[in-house]
Scaffold this active site. Structure first.
Site, short mmCIF file in Angstrom:
data_model
loop_
_atom_site.label_atom_id
_atom_site.label_comp_id
_atom_site.label_asym_id
_atom_site.label_seq_id
_atom_site.Cartn_x
_atom_site.Cartn_y
_atom_site.Cartn_z
N LYS A 152 7.38 67.27 27.44
CA LYS A 152 6.33 66.13 27.47
C LYS A 152 6.44 65.62 26.17
O LYS A 152 6.76 66.03 25.10
CB LYS A 152 5.11 66.97 27.51
N1 GLU Z 1 3.42 63.95 34.39
C1 GLU Z 1 3.68 64.76 35.75
C2 GLU Z 1 3.13 66.14 35.48
O1 GLU Z 1 2.42 66.46 34.62
C3 GLU Z 1 5.07 64.43 36.16
C4 GLU Z 1 6.11 64.91 35.40
C5 GLU Z 1 7.52 64.65 36.04
O2 GLU Z 1 7.49 64.03 37.03
O3 GLU Z 1 8.47 65.10 35.12
O4 GLU Z 1 3.21 67.11 36.43
#
Ligand code: GLU
Length: 416
Positions: free
Chosen positions: A105
């Site tokens: 992240k």
């Molecule tokens: N931000 C989204 C989540 O928290 C999607 C992450 C992604 O598609 O890699 O799951």
């Protein structure tokens, strides 16, 4: 009382599950910490010619099951510990839906409303440039998160491809279709939230078409989730965003509320609906509550006042561990974030597969495959919950996911 630290919440969730698993302490310690965290100093020129510095992060939590995967958040409250927690939740989420990714992240400490479009573009390109040595279609694949979307993903991809002098659409997901994005990706998080609500109702032997629903947060996950849940036949009686909420006992037209928000910037003031605060929304007497905003929306005190029977977490980490304890004692069924909002990363996986194949799927195929991934994962969690007599579905989710990640690590052997 200060806000619970989301990274500590994540570690507590893992520990709760570990009590039901036979995993070596040292392996477990590894699964409670990120492998590495990059902190970047982004200094960009503002439109008025002055320089401004922004702080950014990328946490690579675990890569035992595949490339790191997870979104990029733009928010003033982004912090190192928040990004670490969110990257961990991604690792466990990818394991639940069994897509071959680890967890990552990123985030930038910024209020994007304060920047112009060209300033945001420079900021995104500066961030992509700093992350370049770490990312790649086989290394780490970012995606959208709070306050980022197709536009930012396209800028990121373009920066990476320009610097690498190649084409590599699979370096990032959540792109616009014209830049190699997938059909169904924008709706995917809301779609899995809807599927999770439908499945838990079926499991409880209840009829979702008779249910009333309140949704906190009307960004991508909340507004799409609201629309798809309304389409199931349930009655969405209340929705909110950071400026407040609206309530109509007869049900809101979720599409009209979205159109109103697009025009005015908030749901507040929509039609003849009654105004209410976020706290009032979270404690409404409804059947289903969908927190679709940020972490720590419901703490232990508020959990005692929640009147919904079912909570479906569209946001990441909306319940504190204390809230979980209170709700478990009160027999409120919680479908955890790492399943309910896993549609986003699942369709990101489909996007990445399509990018590698250089072949685009139809929306119908995307939605059918997503349906089968989320329903099978739900069944697996319920099976673990019942057969191991676990306290709640979240613990079941961590039991299943921790086992998968630990197996990938131990079976891979130790290097060096
Ligand atoms: N931000 C989204 C989540 O928290 C999607 C992450 C992604 O598609 O890699 O799951």
């Amino acid at each position: 009382m200060s806000e619970p630290n989301p990274f500590e919440s994540l570690q507590e969730q893992i520990d709760d599950a570990a009590a039901y698993l036979d995993i070596e302490t040292d392996v477990l310690e590894r699964l409670k910490h990120p492998e590495r965290v990059l902190e970047v100093n982004l200094s960009i020129e503002l439109d008025d010619g002055t320089l401004r510095r922004f702080e950014g992060f990328r946490s690579q939590f675990n890569g035992d099951r595949g490339p790191y995967k997870g979104g990029i958040r733009y928010h003033p409250n982004v912090s190192r510990d928040e990004v670490k927690a969110l990257s961990g939740w991604m690792a466990y989420k990818c394991a639940i839906v069994d897509v071959p990714f680890g967890g990552g992240k990123g985030g930038i400490v910024v209020d994007p409303d304060e920047l112009s479009d060209s300033e945001l573009e420079r900021l995104t390109r500066a961030y992509a440039t700093e992350l370049r040595p770490l990312v790649g279609p086989d290394r780490d694949i970012p995606a959208p998160d709070v306050n980022t979307g197709q536009r930012e993903m396209n800028w990121f991809k373009d920066t990476y491809e320009t610097l690498e002098r190649t084409t590599a659409p699979g370096v990032i997901t959540g792109k616009a279709i014209s830049s190699g994005g997938s059909e169904g990706r924008v709706e995917a998080t809301g779609r899995s939230t809807m599927i999770a609500a439908r499945e838990v109702f079926e499991y409880l032997g209840r009829d979702i078409t008779e249910a009333t629903v309140a949704i906190q947060g009307y960004g991508n996950a909340g507004s799409v989730g609201a629309r798809l849940i309304e389409d199931l036949g349930a009655t969405v009686v209340a929705v909110s965003d950071s400026s407040g909420g609206v309530y109509d006992a007869d049900g809101l037209d979720t599409r009209a509320v979205k159109a109103f928000k697009n025009e005015t910037g908030t749901v507040s003031g929509y039609g003849d609906a009654e105004e209410l605060t976020n706290e009032e929304l979270l404690t409404l007497d409804v059947d289903v509550l969908v927190p679709a905003a940020l972490e720590n929306a419901i703490d232990g005190d508020l959990a005692a006042d929640v009147r919904a029977d079912v909570i479906v977490e569209a946001a990441n980490g909306p319940l504190t561990p204390r809230a979980d304890d209170v709700l478990t004692d009160r027999d409120v069924h919680v479908v955890p974030d790492i399943l309910a909002n896993a549609g986003g990363v699942t369709v990101s996986y489909f996007e990445w597969v399509q990018n590698r194949q250089r072949f685009a799927w139809t929306e119908e195929r995307v939605n059918d495959e997503l349906e089968s991934v989320i329903t099978s994962a739900f069944d697996e969690l319920v099976d673990a919950y019942e057969s191991k007599d676990l306290p709640n579905i979240r613990t079941a989710a961590y039991v299943v996911a921790t086992r998968r990640i630990a197996d990938a690590y131990t079976e891979g052997g130790n290097w060096p």
